[in-house]
Motif scaffolding. Structure first.
Motif, mmCIF file in Angstrom:
data_model
loop_
_atom_site.group_PDB
_atom_site.id
_atom_site.type_symbol
_atom_site.label_atom_id
_atom_site.label_comp_id
_atom_site.label_asym_id
_atom_site.label_seq_id
_atom_site.Cartn_x
_atom_site.Cartn_y
_atom_site.Cartn_z
ATOM 1 N N VAL A 1 -22.312 7.967 4.687
ATOM 2 C CA VAL A 1 -22.140 7.733 3.104
ATOM 3 C C VAL A 1 -21.090 6.745 2.860
ATOM 4 O O VAL A 1 -21.420 5.912 2.238
ATOM 5 C CB VAL A 1 -21.765 8.952 2.607
ATOM 6 C CG1 VAL A 1 -21.689 8.682 1.065
ATOM 7 C CG2 VAL A 1 -23.016 10.059 2.575
ATOM 8 N N SER A 2 -19.938 6.712 3.549
ATOM 9 C CA SER A 2 -18.762 5.886 3.294
ATOM 10 C C SER A 2 -19.567 4.275 3.649
ATOM 11 O O SER A 2 -19.066 3.323 2.861
ATOM 12 C CB SER A 2 -17.568 6.148 4.008
ATOM 13 O OG SER A 2 -17.995 6.090 5.648
ATOM 14 N N GLU A 3 -20.227 4.249 4.799
ATOM 15 C CA GLU A 3 -20.632 2.895 5.060
ATOM 16 C C GLU A 3 -21.696 2.475 4.229
ATOM 17 O O GLU A 3 -21.705 1.295 3.626
ATOM 18 C CB GLU A 3 -21.444 2.995 6.423
ATOM 19 C CG GLU A 3 -21.755 1.571 6.825
ATOM 20 C CD GLU A 3 -22.451 1.816 8.394
ATOM 21 O OE1 GLU A 3 -23.647 1.057 8.390
ATOM 22 O OE2 GLU A 3 -22.089 2.567 9.232
ATOM 23 N N LEU A 4 -22.448 3.261 3.452
ATOM 24 C CA LEU A 4 -23.465 2.865 2.570
ATOM 25 C C LEU A 4 -22.874 2.490 1.186
ATOM 26 O O LEU A 4 -23.117 1.620 0.530
ATOM 27 C CB LEU A 4 -24.494 4.063 2.193
ATOM 28 C CG LEU A 4 -25.458 4.592 3.352
ATOM 29 C CD1 LEU A 4 -26.178 5.877 2.766
ATOM 30 C CD2 LEU A 4 -26.296 3.397 3.624
ATOM 31 N N ILE A 5 -21.665 3.161 0.613
ATOM 32 C CA ILE A 5 -20.965 2.899 -0.511
ATOM 33 C C ILE A 5 -20.229 1.464 -0.244
ATOM 34 O O ILE A 5 -20.179 0.634 -1.130
ATOM 35 C CB ILE A 5 -19.987 3.963 -0.753
ATOM 36 C CG1 ILE A 5 -20.632 5.325 -1.161
ATOM 37 C CG2 ILE A 5 -18.860 3.402 -1.597
ATOM 38 C CD1 ILE A 5 -19.635 6.470 -1.261
ATOM 39 N N GLN A 6 -19.646 1.262 0.981
ATOM 40 C CA GLN A 6 -19.107 0.090 1.231
ATOM 41 C C GLN A 6 -20.080 -1.042 1.167
ATOM 42 O O GLN A 6 -19.811 -2.243 0.453
ATOM 43 C CB GLN A 6 -18.556 -0.065 2.644
ATOM 44 C CG GLN A 6 -17.833 -1.356 2.766
ATOM 45 C CD GLN A 6 -17.127 -1.340 4.229
ATOM 46 O OE1 GLN A 6 -17.194 -0.528 4.921
ATOM 47 N NE2 GLN A 6 -16.195 -2.423 4.488
ATOM 48 N N LYS A 7 -21.282 -1.101 1.663
ATOM 49 C CA LYS A 7 -22.202 -1.952 1.517
ATOM 50 C C LYS A 7 -22.885 -2.260 0.085
ATOM 51 O O LYS A 7 -23.288 -3.404 -0.191
ATOM 52 C CB LYS A 7 -23.575 -1.694 2.385
ATOM 53 C CG LYS A 7 -23.241 -1.743 3.850
ATOM 54 C CD LYS A 7 -24.676 -1.437 4.696
ATOM 55 C CE LYS A 7 -24.107 -1.625 6.393
ATOM 56 N NZ LYS A 7 -25.428 -1.354 7.100
ATOM 57 N N MET A 8 -22.831 -1.353 -0.618
ATOM 58 C CA MET A 8 -23.226 -1.356 -2.126
ATOM 59 C C MET A 8 -22.495 -2.282 -2.794
ATOM 60 O O MET A 8 -22.799 -3.238 -3.586
ATOM 61 C CB MET A 8 -23.201 0.005 -2.856
ATOM 62 C CG MET A 8 -24.473 0.909 -2.396
ATOM 63 S SD MET A 8 -24.252 2.663 -3.009
ATOM 64 C CE MET A 8 -23.767 2.553 -4.664
ATOM 65 N N GLY A 9 -21.038 -2.185 -2.614
ATOM 66 C CA GLY A 9 -20.238 -3.159 -3.161
ATOM 67 C C GLY A 9 -20.020 -4.559 -2.663
ATOM 68 O O GLY A 9 -19.641 -5.577 -3.471
ATOM 69 N N GLU A 10 -20.420 -4.613 -1.442
ATOM 70 C CA GLU A 10 -20.212 -5.996 -0.954
ATOM 71 C C GLU A 10 -21.135 -7.221 -1.265
ATOM 72 O O GLU A 10 -20.763 -8.511 -1.567
ATOM 73 C CB GLU A 10 -20.758 -5.842 0.731
ATOM 74 C CG GLU A 10 -19.615 -5.104 1.455
ATOM 75 C CD GLU A 10 -19.835 -4.907 3.014
ATOM 76 O OE1 GLU A 10 -20.967 -5.280 3.308
ATOM 77 O OE2 GLU A 10 -19.119 -4.555 3.687
ATOM 78 N N ASN A 11 -22.300 -6.854 -1.717
ATOM 79 C CA ASN A 11 -23.360 -7.781 -1.942
ATOM 80 C C ASN A 11 -23.817 -8.014 -3.436
ATOM 81 O O ASN A 11 -24.751 -8.603 -3.877
ATOM 82 C CB ASN A 11 -24.777 -7.984 -1.117
ATOM 83 C CG ASN A 11 -24.349 -8.124 0.259
ATOM 84 O OD1 ASN A 11 -23.550 -8.989 0.545
ATOM 85 N ND2 ASN A 11 -25.082 -7.489 1.172
ATOM 86 N N SER A 12 -22.787 -6.934 -4.218
ATOM 87 C CA SER A 12 -23.214 -6.799 -5.652
ATOM 88 C C SER A 12 -22.437 -7.876 -6.583
ATOM 89 O O SER A 12 -21.383 -8.065 -6.344
ATOM 90 C CB SER A 12 -23.064 -5.646 -6.155
ATOM 91 O OG SER A 12 -23.936 -4.469 -5.140
#
Length: 118
Positions: A24-35
């Motif tokens: 989950v921590s990886e998914l949350i990090q990815k959500m913010g990277e390209n947004s």
């Protein structure tokens, strides 16, 4: 949230799912990277806004200012499409102040719906 006191029957299966999932921590990090977040400003009737469910937080509600009979609320979103869908469910109880791209997109969506259903 689910209430477990209402479960009347529960069956466990021996089936095991082997599809790997990212933490989950990886998914949350990815959500913010390209947004790319952008502000959305909406005008609500004060009474309607007070009755609006907590769904406003799902769409990025961050602040509001009270005017005479209305309330100006600010949201931050990375998806105008999702906000647009939500606004269609609120119908006449909300007015888009900005951005103009959301106003134009709503106009186009309404015209498409009119052509399809009327």
């Amino acid at each position: 949230m689910n209430r477990i006191d209402r479960i009347k029957n529960l069956v466990t299966k021996q089936e095991i799912f082997t599809t790997p999932h990212a933490p989950v921590s990886e998914l949350i990090q990815k959500m913010g990277e390209n947004s790319e977040y952008q502000p959305v400003v909406l005008r609500f009737d004060r009474e309607f806004f007070e009755q609006l469910p907590d769904s406003k937080y799902y769409y990025g509600y961050i602040d509001h200012q009270i005017e005479k009979d209305s309330l100006i609320a600010t949201f931050m979103t990375d998806s105008l499409y999702w906000v647009e869908n939500w606004l269609l469910t609120l119908w006449k109880n909300v007015e888009v102040v900005s951005p103009i791209t959301l106003i134009n997109s709503l106009k186009n969506r309404i015209l498409e719906l009119k052509e399809k259903y009327l």
